[in-house]
Design an enzyme around this catalytic site. Structure first.
Site, short mmCIF file in Angstrom:
data_model
loop_
_atom_site.label_atom_id
_atom_site.label_comp_id
_atom_site.label_asym_id
_atom_site.label_seq_id
_atom_site.Cartn_x
_atom_site.Cartn_y
_atom_site.Cartn_z
N SER A 19 86.87 2.84 85.73
CA SER A 19 88.11 2.09 86.00
C SER A 19 88.15 0.75 85.26
O SER A 19 89.18 0.08 85.24
CB SER A 19 88.27 1.84 87.50
N ARG A 20 87.02 0.37 84.70
CA ARG A 20 86.97 -0.92 83.98
C ARG A 20 85.67 -0.95 83.16
O ARG A 20 84.90 0.00 83.17
CB ARG A 20 86.98 -2.09 84.96
N ASN A 119 77.81 6.48 84.29
CA ASN A 119 77.96 5.04 84.07
C ASN A 119 78.15 4.26 85.36
O ASN A 119 77.88 3.07 85.41
CB ASN A 119 79.18 4.83 83.14
N SER A 172 69.70 0.36 81.93
CA SER A 172 69.77 -1.06 81.53
C SER A 172 68.40 -1.44 80.98
O SER A 172 67.39 -0.84 81.39
CB SER A 172 70.07 -1.93 82.74
N TYR A 185 68.45 -3.05 91.96
CA TYR A 185 69.08 -2.75 90.67
C TYR A 185 68.00 -2.39 89.65
O TYR A 185 68.07 -1.36 88.98
CB TYR A 185 69.89 -3.96 90.20
N1 LIG Z 1 77.62 -5.24 81.69
C1 LIG Z 1 76.33 -5.35 81.49
O1 LIG Z 1 75.81 -6.41 81.05
C2 LIG Z 1 75.41 -4.19 81.76
C3 LIG Z 1 74.09 -4.25 81.29
C4 LIG Z 1 73.24 -3.18 81.52
C5 LIG Z 1 73.70 -2.06 82.20
N2 LIG Z 1 74.98 -2.03 82.65
C6 LIG Z 1 75.41 -0.84 83.39
O2 LIG Z 1 76.59 -0.33 82.83
C7 LIG Z 1 77.43 0.22 83.83
C8 LIG Z 1 78.80 -0.42 83.78
O3 LIG Z 1 78.68 -1.83 83.84
P1 LIG Z 1 79.95 -2.79 83.87
O4 LIG Z 1 79.52 -4.11 83.40
O5 LIG Z 1 81.11 -2.11 83.26
O6 LIG Z 1 80.13 -2.91 85.47
P2 LIG Z 1 81.40 -2.79 86.42
O7 LIG Z 1 80.97 -3.26 87.77
O8 LIG Z 1 82.57 -3.46 85.81
O9 LIG Z 1 81.68 -1.23 86.43
C9 LIG Z 1 81.09 -0.34 87.33
C10 LIG Z 1 82.09 0.74 87.65
O10 LIG Z 1 81.45 1.66 88.56
C11 LIG Z 1 82.37 1.93 89.62
N3 LIG Z 1 81.63 2.34 90.81
C12 LIG Z 1 80.90 1.56 91.65
N4 LIG Z 1 80.42 2.31 92.65
C13 LIG Z 1 80.83 3.59 92.43
C14 LIG Z 1 80.66 4.81 93.11
N5 LIG Z 1 79.98 4.88 94.25
N6 LIG Z 1 81.24 5.92 92.59
C15 LIG Z 1 81.96 5.85 91.46
N7 LIG Z 1 82.18 4.73 90.77
C16 LIG Z 1 81.61 3.61 91.25
C17 LIG Z 1 83.13 0.63 89.80
O11 LIG Z 1 84.35 0.81 90.52
C18 LIG Z 1 83.33 0.18 88.37
O12 LIG Z 1 84.49 0.71 87.80
C19 LIG Z 1 76.70 -0.01 85.16
O13 LIG Z 1 75.94 1.13 85.48
C20 LIG Z 1 75.79 -1.16 84.84
O14 LIG Z 1 74.65 -1.20 85.66
C21 LIG Z 1 75.85 -3.07 82.45
#
Ligand SMILES: NC(=O)c1ccc[n+]([C@@H]2O[C@H](COP(=O)([O-])OP(=O)(O)OC[C@H]3O[C@@H](n4cnc5c(N)ncnc54)[C@H](O)[C@@H]3O)[C@@H](O)[C@H]2O)c1
Length: 280
Positions: A19-20, A119, A172, A185
Site C-alpha cells: 500500500s506504500r 515485503n 534487511s 525486528y
Molecule cells: N525502508 C527501509 O529503510 C527498510 C530497510 C530494510 C528493510 N525494509 C523492509 O522493507 C519492507 C517495506 O518497508 P517500508 O519502508 O516500505 O515500510 P512500510 O511500513 O511503509 O511498509 C510496510 C507495509 O506492510 C504492510 N503491512 C504491515 N503489516 C501487515 C500485515 N500483517 N499484512 C499485510 N501487510 C502488512 C503495511 O500496511 C505497509 O504497507 C519491510 O519489510 C521492511 O522491514 C525497509
C-alpha cells in the site's frame, strides 16, 4: 503499452505490504517489466478500521490510515494504466483465510502466481529490551517472519506444478548486523534469511528460486517519519552519506524475478550504500 519481450511478460506476481513504500514501488516496477500484479496489503482504501484494531496493527498503520495515505487499490489502478493487469486486495499475512482468498482471486483473475514478493513488515516496535513485551515481540515475528512462511506455503504447490517460481523475501541488513532497540525486528529479519536459505534448498529441484534482498536505510514514507536527528545519524554512518530510494531496490527485485536469475538461489543480497560495512 505492454510489450511481449519485456523481462516479466506473461508472469503473475503477488506483492505483500504494497500500500506504500517499498512494496508499492516493487509492485509498480514488476508491472513496468510486464508482469500482472496483485497488490495486497493489510490496509485498503475505503475500509474503516476501528481504533482498537489499528492500535493492534501498530503506530505506522494508525498514522497512514488516519492520514488517508493508503494506496492499495489506487496502485492497482495505476498499474492497469501501463497495460498490465492488476488487482488491489486486502490481505493480512498473518491470516490464513485472507491469504487463501487473495491467492484464489489472483489465480482466477490474473493467472497462477509465478512471483511472490514477501515485503509486508512492521518496523515500529522500538524499545530497549527491558521495555519490550511478549506481545510486541510476537507481532514482529508473526508479521515479518511467519507472514512470509504463510505466503510461501500458500503458493508453493502452484509453483511446484509449473516447475517455475520466484520467491523474494525483503529482509534487511540488520538481519546480519542486529538492530539496536529492535530485538524482534532484528531477529525476524535474520530468521527471514534462514527461511530463504532453507526453502531455497527445497525449491532447487523444482525450478523455484528463493532469495532475500537486504535493504539498508531506504527513504520510504515510513522512514521519513523518524526523528530528523536519527536520520542525520543514519546518513552520517552510511558510507554513501545518504539513504537509498525505493527505486534503488526495485531493479534487483525485478532481475531476481526474471528468467535471467535462474541460477541464483538462497542468496541474501545487501543493497545498502555500504551501511553494512565497517566505518570509522
Ligand atoms: N525502508 C527501509 O529503510 C527498510 C530497510 C530494510 C528493510 N525494509 C523492509 O522493507 C519492507 C517495506 O518497508 P517500508 O519502508 O516500505 O515500510 P512500510 O511500513 O511503509 O511498509 C510496510 C507495509 O506492510 C504492510 N503491512 C504491515 N503489516 C501487515 C500485515 N500483517 N499484512 C499485510 N501487510 C502488512 C503495511 O500496511 C505497509 O504497507 C519491510 O519489510 C521492511 O522491514 C525497509
Amino acid at each position: 503499452m505492454k510489450n511481449s519481450d519485456q523481462l516479466l511478460s506473461g508472469k503473475t506476481a503477488l506483492v505483500t505490504g504494497a500500500s506504500r513504500g517499498l512494496g508499492r514501488a516493487i509492485a509498480l516496477a514488476l508491472a513496468k517489466a510486464g508482469a500482472n500484479v496483485a497488490v495486497t496489503d493489510l490496509l485498503i482504501e475505503n475500509e474503516a478500521v476501528d481504533k482498537e484494531k489499528l492500535a493492534e496493527y501498530g503506530l505506522l498503520a494508525s498514522y497512514f490510515s488516519e492520514t488517508e495515505n493508503v494506496r492499495t487499490l489506487s496502485t492497482a489502478d495505476e498499474i492497469e494504466k501501463f497495460g498490465s493487469r492488476s488487482l488491489g486486495i486486502k490481505m493480512d499475512v498473518t491470516n490464513s483465510d485472507d491469504i487463501q482468498k487473495a491467492i484464489a482471486q489472483t489465480t482466477d483473475k490474473l493467472g497462477s502466481i509465478d512471483i511472490l514478493i514477501n515485503n509486508a513488515g512492521v518496523m515500529d516496535n522500538m524499545a530497549m529490551l527491558e521495555y519490550q513485551t511478549e506481545k510486541m515481540w510476537e507481532r514482529d515475528l508473526n508479521v515479518n517472519l511467519t507472514g512470509a512462511f504463510n505466503c510461501i506455503r500458500a503458493v508453493w504447490q502452484q509453483m511446484k506444478q509449473k516447475k517455475w517460481g520466484r520467491i523474494i523475501n525483503i529482509s534487511s541488513f540488520v538481519g546480519l548486523s542486529g538492530a539496536f532497540a529492535q530485538p524482534g525486528y532484528g531477529a525476524s529479519k535474520a530468521g527471514l534469511i534462514g527461511l530463504t536459505r532453507s526453502v531455497a534448498l527445497e525449491g532447487a529441484k523444482n525450478g523455484i528460486t528463493v532469495n532475500a534482498v537486504l535493504p539498508g536505510f531506504i527513504e520510504t514514507e515510513a522512514v521519513k517519519l523518524h526523528d530528523p536527528k536519527m536520520i542525520d545519524r543514519i546518513r552520517a554512518r552510511t558510507p554513501m552519506k545518504r539513504m537509498g530510494t525505493p527505486e534503488e531496490i526495485t531493479p534487483l527485485v525485478v532481475f531476481l524475478a526474471s528468467d535471467g536469475a535462474s541460477f541464483i538461489t538462497g542468496a541474501a543480497i545487501p543493497v545498502t550504500g555500504g551501511a553494512d560495512l565497517f566505518v570509522f
